[in-house]
Scaffold this motif. Structure first.
Motif, PDB file in Angstrom:
ATOM      1  N   PRO A 279       0.804  -1.226   0.000  1.00 54.32           N
ATOM      2  CA  PRO A 279       0.000   0.000   0.000  1.00 54.32           C
ATOM      3  C   PRO A 279       0.834   1.271   0.000  1.00 54.32           C
ATOM      4  N   SER A 280       2.093   1.171   0.433  1.00 52.64           N
ATOM      5  CA  SER A 280       2.929   2.369   0.500  1.00 52.64           C
ATOM      6  C   SER A 280       3.338   2.868  -0.880  1.00 52.64           C
ATOM      7  N   THR A 281       3.260   1.998  -1.890  1.00 49.36           N
ATOM      8  CA  THR A 281       3.683   2.396  -3.236  1.00 49.36           C
ATOM      9  C   THR A 281       2.508   2.630  -4.177  1.00 49.36           C
ATOM     10  N   MET A 282       1.295   2.406  -3.710  1.00 45.09           N
ATOM     11  CA  MET A 282       0.138   2.569  -4.590  1.00 45.09           C
ATOM     12  C   MET A 282      -0.472   3.955  -4.433  1.00 45.09           C
ATOM     13  N   ASP A 283      -1.109   4.423  -5.474  1.00 43.91           N
ATOM     14  CA  ASP A 283      -1.875   5.663  -5.402  1.00 43.91           C
ATOM     15  C   ASP A 283      -3.256   5.289  -4.890  1.00 43.91           C
ATOM     16  N   LYS A 284      -3.486   5.481  -3.609  1.00 42.49           N
ATOM     17  CA  LYS A 284      -4.713   4.994  -2.979  1.00 42.49           C
ATOM     18  C   LYS A 284      -5.971   5.669  -3.497  1.00 42.49           C
ATOM     19  N   PHE A 285      -5.823   6.813  -4.177  1.00 42.61           N
ATOM     20  CA  PHE A 285      -6.985   7.495  -4.726  1.00 42.61           C
ATOM     21  C   PHE A 285      -7.237   7.130  -6.193  1.00 42.61           C
ATOM     22  N   LYS A 286      -6.342   6.310  -6.769  1.00 43.08           N
ATOM     23  CA  LYS A 286      -6.517   5.891  -8.160  1.00 43.08           C
ATOM     24  C   LYS A 286      -6.481   4.371  -8.327  1.00 43.08           C
ATOM     25  N   SER A 287      -5.673   3.690  -7.520  1.00 47.01           N
ATOM     26  CA  SER A 287      -5.494   2.244  -7.673  1.00 47.01           C
ATOM     27  C   SER A 287      -6.544   1.463  -6.880  1.00 47.01           C
ATOM     28  N   LYS A 288      -6.942   0.330  -7.431  1.00 50.18           N
ATOM     29  CA  LYS A 288      -7.947  -0.516  -6.792  1.00 50.18           C
ATOM     30  C   LYS A 288      -7.298  -1.744  -6.163  1.00 50.18           C
ATOM     31  N   LEU A 289      -7.924  -2.251  -5.117  1.00 47.63           N
ATOM     32  CA  LEU A 289      -7.462  -3.474  -4.481  1.00 47.63           C
ATOM     33  C   LEU A 289      -7.735  -4.671  -5.387  1.00 47.63           C
ATOM     34  N   THR A 290      -6.950  -5.721  -5.192  1.00 45.32           N
ATOM     35  CA  THR A 290      -7.094  -6.960  -5.955  1.00 45.32           C
ATOM     36  C   THR A 290      -7.803  -8.002  -5.103  1.00 45.32           C
ATOM     37  N   THR A 291      -8.769  -8.690  -5.675  1.00 41.90           N
ATOM     38  CA  THR A 291      -9.513  -9.707  -4.931  1.00 41.90           C
ATOM     39  C   THR A 291      -8.848 -11.068  -5.087  1.00 41.90           C
ATOM     40  N   SER A 292      -8.964 -11.901  -4.048  1.00 45.23           N
ATOM     41  CA  SER A 292      -8.387 -13.243  -4.089  1.00 45.23           C
ATOM     42  C   SER A 292      -9.048 -14.099  -3.019  1.00 45.23           C
ATOM     43  N   ASP A 293      -8.832 -15.408  -3.103  1.00 49.12           N
ATOM     44  CA  ASP A 293      -9.354 -16.304  -2.076  1.00 49.12           C
ATOM     45  C   ASP A 293      -8.398 -17.462  -1.874  1.00 49.12           C
TER      46      ASP A 293
ATOM     47  N   VAL B 200     -11.919   2.318  10.543  1.00 47.99           N
ATOM     48  CA  VAL B 200     -10.922   1.519   9.829  1.00 47.99           C
ATOM     49  C   VAL B 200     -10.345   2.301   8.650  1.00 47.99           C
ATOM     50  N   SER B 201     -11.191   2.987   7.911  1.00 52.39           N
ATOM     51  CA  SER B 201     -10.713   3.764   6.764  1.00 52.39           C
ATOM     52  C   SER B 201      -9.742   4.852   7.196  1.00 52.39           C
ATOM     53  N   LYS B 202     -10.025   5.476   8.322  1.00 49.69           N
ATOM     54  CA  LYS B 202      -9.140   6.521   8.836  1.00 49.69           C
ATOM     55  C   LYS B 202      -7.813   5.929   9.289  1.00 49.69           C
ATOM     56  N   ALA B 203      -7.872   4.791  10.002  1.00 50.10           N
ATOM     57  CA  ALA B 203      -6.656   4.181  10.536  1.00 50.10           C
ATOM     58  C   ALA B 203      -5.766   3.615   9.438  1.00 50.10           C
ATOM     59  N   VAL B 204      -6.361   2.943   8.463  1.00 54.63           N
ATOM     60  CA  VAL B 204      -5.582   2.239   7.445  1.00 54.63           C
ATOM     61  C   VAL B 204      -5.170   3.154   6.297  1.00 54.63           C
ATOM     62  N   TRP B 205      -6.123   3.930   5.794  1.00 59.44           N
ATOM     63  CA  TRP B 205      -5.854   4.740   4.607  1.00 59.44           C
ATOM     64  C   TRP B 205      -5.672   6.220   4.912  1.00 59.44           C
ATOM     65  N   GLY B 206      -5.916   6.617   6.160  1.00 57.50           N
ATOM     66  CA  GLY B 206      -5.717   8.009   6.534  1.00 57.50           C
ATOM     67  C   GLY B 206      -6.692   8.962   5.875  1.00 57.50           C
ATOM     68  N   VAL B 207      -7.913   8.497   5.627  1.00 61.08           N
ATOM     69  CA  VAL B 207      -8.898   9.335   4.947  1.00 61.08           C
ATOM     70  C   VAL B 207     -10.106   9.572   5.846  1.00 61.08           C
ATOM     71  N   ASP B 208     -10.671  10.756   5.714  1.00 64.42           N
ATOM     72  CA  ASP B 208     -11.898  11.109   6.420  1.00 64.42           C
ATOM     73  C   ASP B 208     -13.024  11.053   5.404  1.00 64.42           C
ATOM     74  N   LEU B 209     -13.879  10.051   5.524  1.00 63.21           N
ATOM     75  CA  LEU B 209     -14.908   9.833   4.510  1.00 63.21           C
ATOM     76  C   LEU B 209     -15.905  10.978   4.423  1.00 63.21           C
ATOM     77  N   LYS B 210     -15.973  11.796   5.448  1.00 64.59           N
ATOM     78  CA  LYS B 210     -16.894  12.926   5.398  1.00 64.59           C
ATOM     79  C   LYS B 210     -16.474  13.934   4.336  1.00 64.59           C
ATOM     80  N   LEU B 211     -15.204  13.862   3.920  1.00 61.37           N
ATOM     81  CA  LEU B 211     -14.682  14.844   2.977  1.00 61.37           C
ATOM     82  C   LEU B 211     -14.446  14.275   1.589  1.00 61.37           C
ATOM     83  N   LEU B 212     -14.713  12.976   1.410  1.00 56.78           N
ATOM     84  CA  LEU B 212     -14.367  12.333   0.146  1.00 56.78           C
ATOM     85  C   LEU B 212     -15.579  12.061  -0.731  1.00 56.78           C
ATOM     86  N   PRO B 213     -15.434  12.261  -2.053  1.00 51.95           N
ATOM     87  CA  PRO B 213     -16.500  11.854  -2.967  1.00 51.95           C
ATOM     88  C   PRO B 213     -16.532  10.344  -3.082  1.00 51.95           C
TER      89      PRO B 213
END
Length: 218
Positions: free
Chosen positions: A90-104, A192-205
């Motif tokens: 996560p430290s090298t990804m653009d968290k506002f542009k890149s999507k997570l990858t699903t797996s099982d 969780v979003s604040k702790a992991v990604w450092g984002v405040d969802l109240k301010l995000l589209p």
């Protein structure tokens, strides 16, 4: 909020703390491995007794939470499989542009590698038989994240919502399972979003469509 696999001799399977490791002899595939080939390995009991493949199946559905703070990550465990959405680094990804990858992964092969996970029983999933279960899991593998990781709708909690919605749509789980998870989601999403990604969802589209922007207020 990620599931990390690195190519070292002893490499971390889950990026949820230094205590979770996997040896290179493990059957769990890497993100670059042939997951389809891994999934084709037959359960030895069912392989020996074909009658078992025609029995109705009822499986536990659990929310599995591992790690704390920035390392917190959510999975959903359905019967023999553990589903998740994550990223290598996560430290090298653009968290506002890149999507997570699903797996099982095969639950029996990775359960012991989780460090003191919190488990929340959500309910039961039912399948007509083993073939029906395999078909349902294959549909879940087709789920892709619709939004970047740091945007509402794009993190590991949102992925579990998509998984349970798909199972409910195909009548493998009831509304009670979805409701049980929604309670956990609503109570923890902003934290969780604040702790992991450092984002405040109240301010995000949440997402944009043409020139329109839809806002999320939590």
């Amino acid at each position: 909020m990620f599931f990390q696999i690195t190519p070292t001799r002893l490499f971390a399977l889950l990026h949820v703390g230094a205590s979770i490791f996997l040896t290179s002899a493990s059957p769990v595939p890497s993100l670059n491995g042939d997951l389809a080939q891994y999934d084709r390995r037959a359960d030895p009991v069912r392989a020996m007794d074909p009658h078992l493949t025609r029995r109705a199946l009822q499986e536990d559905v659990e929310l599995v939470i591992s790690g704390v703070g920035k390392e917190e990550h959510w999975f959903v465990h359905v019967g023999p499989r553990l589903f998740q959405a994550g990223t290598r680094d996560p430290s090298t990804m653009d968290k506002f542009k890149s999507k997570l990858t699903t797996s099982d992964y095969e639950w029996a092969h990775v359960e012991h590698q989780l460090s003191h996970p919190k488990k929340v029983h959500l309910g039961k999933a039912t399948f007509k038989d083993a073939a029906d279960q395999n078909a349902a899991f294959q549909k879940l593998r087709g789920i892709r994240m619709k939004a970047p990781a740091a945007v509402k709708g794009g993190n590991c909690l949102d992925y579990i919502t998509d998984v349970l919605d798909e199972l409910e749509h195909d009548r493998h789980v009831g509304a009670d399972v979805v409701h049980a998870y929604k309670q956990e989601y609503d109570e923890n999403y902003a934290r969780v979003s604040k702790a992991v990604w450092g984002v405040d969802l109240k301010l995000l589209p949440r997402y944009s469509c043409s020139n329109r922007v839809f806002m999320d207020f939590v």
